[in-house]
Design an enzyme around this catalytic site. Structure first.
Site: not given
Ligand code: GLY
Ligand code: MN
Ligand code: MN
Length: 460
Positions: A398, A402, A420
């Site tokens: 992920e 930003y 993201r």
């Molecule tokens: N939604 C929490 C994370 O992406 O870690």
């Molecule tokens: Mn997340």
């Molecule tokens: Mn996450």
């Protein structure tokens, strides 16, 4: 059959293949018992009910460690593992049946049925804990128990040990050792059944993101996209999200844990949606960022393509034998290169990485373990070194960019944008599987899906 009935039976059959049977819970306990050693005992408590308001409770969610070892869904329970105990190594304490309370709150298994239901050796009423547990502790050299999570039980155990220590002829008390390390190491390696549950959670979640993309248009409120997401979760039998859903339009995407979801979505802005369901105790965690009006502007597209490339570069490093830091390091390099190309960072890429200059725009790590908990159990380092990746591990990937709304060092057109992209990735013996791949993420796929809905112009 109506379309609705067909959709219902499709979800039901997709869900049916995923139940974890009591043989798997027994296997998990056997593995933990083997790791504990014969002169020890382990205690794993169930979650407590949490008050929401006055006399009303949050929906009960079982503690992941306890659930992992028992499959038992009730509060006020405790698992005791006693390696080498001739009369049985796995014992449960749980609530007794109560006709009056069961009228209001639904059936309780009670000790006799619970033992059978969970494939445990024996079960006792939780009310008898003070009479039975001290006797079980006596003579054991070590008690594996994770202090600090259940203060009342912590105190109770300390009282038991105090009593044992002060008894005539006492030969000392067992040593207390944290259980997390051993238990969480087991939880890190997912079985085939667990992978199926995680895949189902990700599949439902991908469908939810698609539904939100299709509905999205200027003038909607952030919570209306959340509604689409939650509808899909519940409709598929995943009653709860794995964490509070984030729907952040425009600069709200810059708040990492934004969840007020109360602002209107504006034409020309991006919206960041970080949402994942919990399905039968297993989490999904997926983020998509897309234009509120269905079309990326050139600036949005330029930044988005960097994050997408960073994510792909990270996924490309996920293979057995590489270490936990490699996906993150790859995402940092690709992001830094992209930011230099766009002129948002100046200087040499190695130097910008070395100094951490990239962190002004990318301030979190590229992922975390995923499993029963969204930020799942398991150490990231072993003996001070980054952990090696192995088959059975499941993680998120992920990366993000930003750009603060008040960052005067970057041209105005870039300010206030947060992006993201997050997927759930399983490393299996057959290689890497992106469990959430059905949620569109290329510019072309997102614009195609969103182009099927008409943009109705700016309302705000
Ligand atoms: N939604 C929490 C994370 O992406 O870690
Ligand atoms: Mn997340
Ligand atoms: Mn996450």
């Amino acid at each position: 059959m109506s379309v609705a009935m067909m959709a219902g039976s499709k979800a039901a059959s997709a869900n049916a293949a995923t139940a974890i049977g009591k043989a798997e819970y027994a296997r998990r306990r056997a593995r933990l018992i083997a790791a504990l050693g014969d002169d020890s005992l382990a205690i794993v408590p169930a979650a407590r009910e949490q008050l929401r308001s006055r006399d009303t409770y949050f929906p009960f969610r079982q503690d992941s460690d306890f659930h992992y070892l028992t499959g038992f869904e009730e509060p006020e329970a405790l698992l005791v593992l006693m390696p080498g105990r001739a009369q049985g190594e796995s014992l449960l304490f749980c609530r007794e049946r109560n006709a009056e309370k069961e009228i209001w709150d639904g059936p309780r298994l009670g000790p006799e049925r619970a033992a059978e239901h969970c494939g445990l050796c024996d079960a006792f009423p939780i009310g008898d804990l003070d009479d039975i547990l001290p006797g079980l502790l006596e003579g054991r050299a070590r008690i594996y128990y994770s202090m600090g999570r259940f203060p009342q039980l912590d105190r109770r155990l300390q009282n038991y040990l105090h009593t044992i220590d002060n008894a005539p002829g006492s030969t000392g008390v067992p040593e207390m050792v944290g259980l997390d390390h051993l238990l969480h190491d087991l939880r890190l390696y997912k079985s085939a059944q667990e992978l199926r549950l995680l895949a189902r959670a990700a599949e439902i979640t991908a469908e939810a993101h698609r539904r939100a993309m299709v509905r999205c248009q200027p003038g909607l409120f952030e919570y209306q996209l959340e509604a689409e997401i939650l509808h899909t979760f519940v409709d598929a039998g995943a009653r709860e999200p794995a964490y509070p859903t984030i729907v952040g339009g425009g600069k709200n995407a810059l708040v990492m844990h934004y969840c007020s979801n109360a602002a209107p979505l504006k034409n020309g802005d991006l919206v960041l949606v970080d949402a994942g369901c919990e399905f039968r105790g297993y989490a999904a965690d997926v983020t998509r960022t897309y234009p509120v009006n269905g079309r990326f502007s050139p600036v949005q597209k330029a930044l988005y393509e960097i994050v997408l490339a960073a994510q792909q570069s990270a996924i490309d490093t996920i293979r057995a034998g590489n270490d936990w830091d490699q996906p993150h390091a790859a995402s940092v390099r690709t992001t830094t290169e992209g930011l230099v190309d766009l002129g948002l960072l100046r200087g040499d890429v190695d130097g910008l990485i070395e100094s951490g200059a990239y962190r002004r725009f990318y301030m979190h790590r590229a992922g975390h373990w995923l499993g029963m908990d969204v930020h799942d159990a398991g150490d990231y380092r072993v003996h001070g070194q980054w952990r090696q990746l192995e088959a059975g591990m499941v993680m998120t990937v992920e990366p993000g960019i930003y750009i603060a709304a008040d960052d005067k060092q970057v041209p105005e057109k870039f300010r206030g944008i947060g992006i993201r992209i997050e997927d759930d990735v399983a490393l299996t013996r057959d290689g890497v599987q992106v469990l959430s791949a059905a949620a569109p993420k290329t510019v072309a796929d997102i614009e195609y899906l969103m182009g099927e809905t008409e943009v109705q112009g700016e309302l705000w």
